[in-house]
Design a protein around this motif. Structure first.
Motif, PDB file in Angstrom:
ATOM      1  N   ILE A 188       0.847  -1.206   0.000  1.00 49.02           N
ATOM      2  CA  ILE A 188       0.000   0.000   0.000  1.00 49.02           C
ATOM      3  C   ILE A 188       0.876   1.247   0.000  1.00 49.02           C
ATOM      4  O   ILE A 188       0.653   2.194  -0.762  1.00 49.02           O
TER       5      ILE A 188
ATOM      6  N   LEU B  66       2.615   1.633  -3.447  1.00 51.29           N
ATOM      7  CA  LEU B  66       1.736   2.169  -4.492  1.00 51.29           C
ATOM      8  C   LEU B  66       1.524   3.661  -4.305  1.00 51.29           C
ATOM      9  O   LEU B  66       1.543   4.431  -5.277  1.00 51.29           O
ATOM     10  N   ALA B  67       1.310   4.088  -3.058  1.00 50.25           N
ATOM     11  CA  ALA B  67       1.093   5.518  -2.798  1.00 50.25           C
ATOM     12  C   ALA B  67       2.304   6.349  -3.184  1.00 50.25           C
ATOM     13  O   ALA B  67       2.173   7.406  -3.827  1.00 50.25           O
TER      14      ALA B  67
ATOM     15  N   ASN C 256      -2.248   9.406 -11.024  1.00 48.72           N
ATOM     16  CA  ASN C 256      -3.072   9.682  -9.834  1.00 48.72           C
ATOM     17  C   ASN C 256      -4.178  10.645 -10.233  1.00 48.72           C
ATOM     18  O   ASN C 256      -4.229  11.801  -9.804  1.00 48.72           O
TER      19      ASN C 256
ATOM     20  N   ALA D 257      -2.210  10.803  -2.440  1.00 50.92           N
ATOM     21  CA  ALA D 257      -2.529   9.421  -2.808  1.00 50.92           C
ATOM     22  C   ALA D 257      -3.327   8.764  -1.694  1.00 50.92           C
ATOM     23  O   ALA D 257      -2.784   8.459  -0.632  1.00 50.92           O
ATOM     24  N   ASP D 258      -4.625   8.582  -1.917  1.00 45.95           N
ATOM     25  CA  ASP D 258      -5.508   7.862  -0.993  1.00 45.95           C
ATOM     26  C   ASP D 258      -5.771   6.490  -1.599  1.00 45.95           C
ATOM     27  O   ASP D 258      -6.357   6.385  -2.687  1.00 45.95           O
ATOM     28  N   ILE D 259      -5.359   5.444  -0.908  1.00 47.32           N
ATOM     29  CA  ILE D 259      -5.414   4.098  -1.478  1.00 47.32           C
ATOM     30  C   ILE D 259      -6.618   3.318  -0.936  1.00 47.32           C
ATOM     31  O   ILE D 259      -6.746   3.098   0.270  1.00 47.32           O
ATOM     32  N   SER D 260      -7.501   2.912  -1.856  1.00 45.74           N
ATOM     33  CA  SER D 260      -8.626   2.037  -1.515  1.00 45.74           C
ATOM     34  C   SER D 260      -8.123   0.597  -1.514  1.00 45.74           C
ATOM     35  O   SER D 260      -7.498   0.155  -2.484  1.00 45.74           O
TER      36      SER D 260
ATOM     37  N   GLY E 275     -10.963   7.848  -2.475  1.00 44.86           N
ATOM     38  CA  GLY E 275      -9.774   7.126  -2.906  1.00 44.86           C
ATOM     39  C   GLY E 275      -9.338   7.584  -4.286  1.00 44.86           C
ATOM     40  O   GLY E 275     -10.172   7.970  -5.115  1.00 44.86           O
TER      41      GLY E 275
ATOM     42  N   SER F 106      -6.694   2.042  -6.309  1.00 46.63           N
ATOM     43  CA  SER F 106      -7.022   0.870  -5.492  1.00 46.63           C
ATOM     44  C   SER F 106      -5.933  -0.193  -5.586  1.00 46.63           C
ATOM     45  O   SER F 106      -5.142  -0.227  -6.540  1.00 46.63           O
ATOM     46  N   ILE F 107      -5.930  -1.068  -4.579  1.00 47.37           N
ATOM     47  CA  ILE F 107      -5.048  -2.231  -4.586  1.00 47.37           C
ATOM     48  C   ILE F 107      -5.862  -3.444  -4.154  1.00 47.37           C
ATOM     49  O   ILE F 107      -6.673  -3.366  -3.224  1.00 47.37           O
TER      50      ILE F 107
ATOM     51  N   GLN G 147     -12.114   6.147 -10.052  1.00 52.22           N
ATOM     52  CA  GLN G 147     -10.662   6.032 -10.099  1.00 52.22           C
ATOM     53  C   GLN G 147     -10.219   5.606 -11.502  1.00 52.22           C
ATOM     54  O   GLN G 147     -11.032   5.122 -12.304  1.00 52.22           O
TER      55      GLN G 147
END
Length: 440
Positions: free
Chosen positions: A276, A279-280, A290, A304-307, A356, A359-360, A379
């Motif tokens: 996570i 990726l961010a 992004n 970077a907000d990761i879902s 987000g 996503s990951i 996204q």
């Protein structure tokens, strides 16, 4: 006058919900802030608060009712000083507004407040609106009071457009502490036509009966939403898939060292926590990925907000690690554990799973070697993580055995060019293979 309680919109995408449980009964006295009901959305169970004082005179929708449309009147409150029996006997509002009526206002925000009522039909109607001040008490919703306190707005100068002249959030738009408005602006005499709704994605028809023994199970709200959104994503967003093989040995070694130092704090990093973060950071280094595609605009995110995809009973939900690039991996681990637990209990708040920037989805723990994931709109990318496994691998120009995983990025080709997607995958691979950059 009686106050109608309507099915609230507890998220921007909510169209209907299940009235799971009433926490009050007819004849109960309620005050602003009291809990009235539990409402199940497609993602979670939310509590519905009262914004008015009064007596529950009539419950129109029984608990357990499914597919209750947003805006449906679910109960009636007799206002302060009103006869509850009279309020109960009051006729239901007309199903359709007359020509000169203003179109109903949009449903309330995800905070759980009741939907904002329609504005008056004319300037004359605005002049006749009930004042917001009743004696020494200013009638305003809890959200409006909070906004006013933050902005330094004097609520006594505002004329409310809510039930009984109550001040609601929309009345404070454009109002500042330095120049308070004496009254809400009068709307046009007739409402502008509502924009045409986007066509719904095609749905599957009935399943033919071939005489095979079977049992049909009714779809949950969550499963319907998953089906609708993923169909929309595949129909509207042209997906491009890019895969890289990544050596994990250095990351696994660093994880062991970090966990040894974090043991006293009760923190245990998972590989997913570190991915996570990777990726961010990669998104911050390749900001062209992004983004979100908005038809005639491209939204470029500065954070970077990761879902993170989490499997729960009945479906999948994506709680969000906000500003994952700016957080330590131990912080990400702690937040992820808390969010995953809340997700499995159906207790996530809308702000914890809506939004987000990317996503990951990790299926490595289930032994999946490689897969492609469907982008989570709006996204523009999602990273699919496969299992780390021992493979023959060239290390320093010599064949060796290494722990390797395959990662596949799905990109919305309307928003992200293949070269930018490839650069993100290259950056992600470099960060995972040289993980000290994640703790710098």
């Amino acid at each position: 006058m009686p106050i109608e309680l309507k099915m609230p919109a507890l998220s921007p995408t909510m169209e209907e919900g299940t009235l799971a449980k009433w926490l009050v009964k007819e004849g109960d006295t309620v005050q602003s802030g009291d809990l009235l009901a539990e409402i199940e959305t497609d993602k979670a169970t939310m509590e519905y608060e009262a914004i008015d004082d009064g007596v529950i005179s009539q419950i129109l929708v029984p608990e357990g009712s499914e597919n209750v449309k947003v805006g449906t009147v679910i109960a009636v409150i007799a206002g302060e000083g009103e006869d509850a029996s009279a309020a109960k006997a009051a006729p239901a509002p007309a199903a359709a507004p007359e020509k000169n009526d203003v179109a109903p206002a949009k449903a309330g925000a995800a905070s759980g407040s009741a939907p904002t009522p329609a504005a008056p039909a004319s300037a004359e109607a605005t002049d006749k609106a009930a004042p917001a001040v009743s004696g020494d008490r200013i009638k305003a919703s809890p959200l409006a009071k909070r906004i006013a306190a933050e902005k330094g707005i004097d609520l006594s100068t505002i004329t409310g457009t809510g039930p009984g002249g109550r001040i609601v959030k929309d009345d404070l738009e454009g109002v500042s502490a330095s120049a308070p408005a004496a009254a809400a602006p009068a709307p046009a005499a007739t409402a502008a036509p509502a924009p045409a709704a986007a066509p719904a994605p095609a749905t599957a028809g009935p399943i033919p009966d071939f005489g095979i023994p079977h049992e049909d199970e009714k779809l949950s709200g969550m499963r319907k939403t998953i089906a609708r959104r993923l169909t929309q994503s595949m129909q509207e967003a042209p997906h491009i898939y890019l895969t890289v093989d990544i050596r994990l040995d250095a990351l696994l070694k660093l994880r062991g060292e970090l966990n040894a130092s974090l043991e006293s704090r009760g923190v245990k990093l998972s590989v997913n926590d570190m991915l996570i973060k990777a990726l961010a950071v990669a998104l911050e280094r390749v900001p062209a990925c992004n983004v979100s595609f908005g038809g005639d605009v491209m939204r470029k995110y500065s954070r970077a907000d990761i879902s993170v995809a989490v499997s729960i009973p009945g479906g999948l939900i994506t709680p969000i690690i906000t500003d994952a690039g700016g957080k330590s991996m131990s912080k990400i681990s702690t937040e992820m554990s808390e969010l995953a637990a809340k997700a499995k209990e159906g207790k996530l708040q809308p702000n914890e799973y809506q939004g987000g920037t990317a996503s990951i989805s990790n299926m490595g723990m289930m032994g999946i070697k490689q897969f492609t994931a469907v982008i989570n709109p709006p996204q523009a990318m999602i990273m699919a993580i496969g299992a780390g496994e021992k493979r023959p691998y060239v290390v320093d120009d010599a064949l060796a055995i290494a722990t390797v995983m395959s990662a596949t990025g799905s990109f919305d080709h309307r928003a992200i060019d293949g070269a930018d997607g490839a650069l993100l995958m290259k950056t992600f691979k470099e960060l995972v293979e040289n993980p000290l950059g994640l703790v710098a």
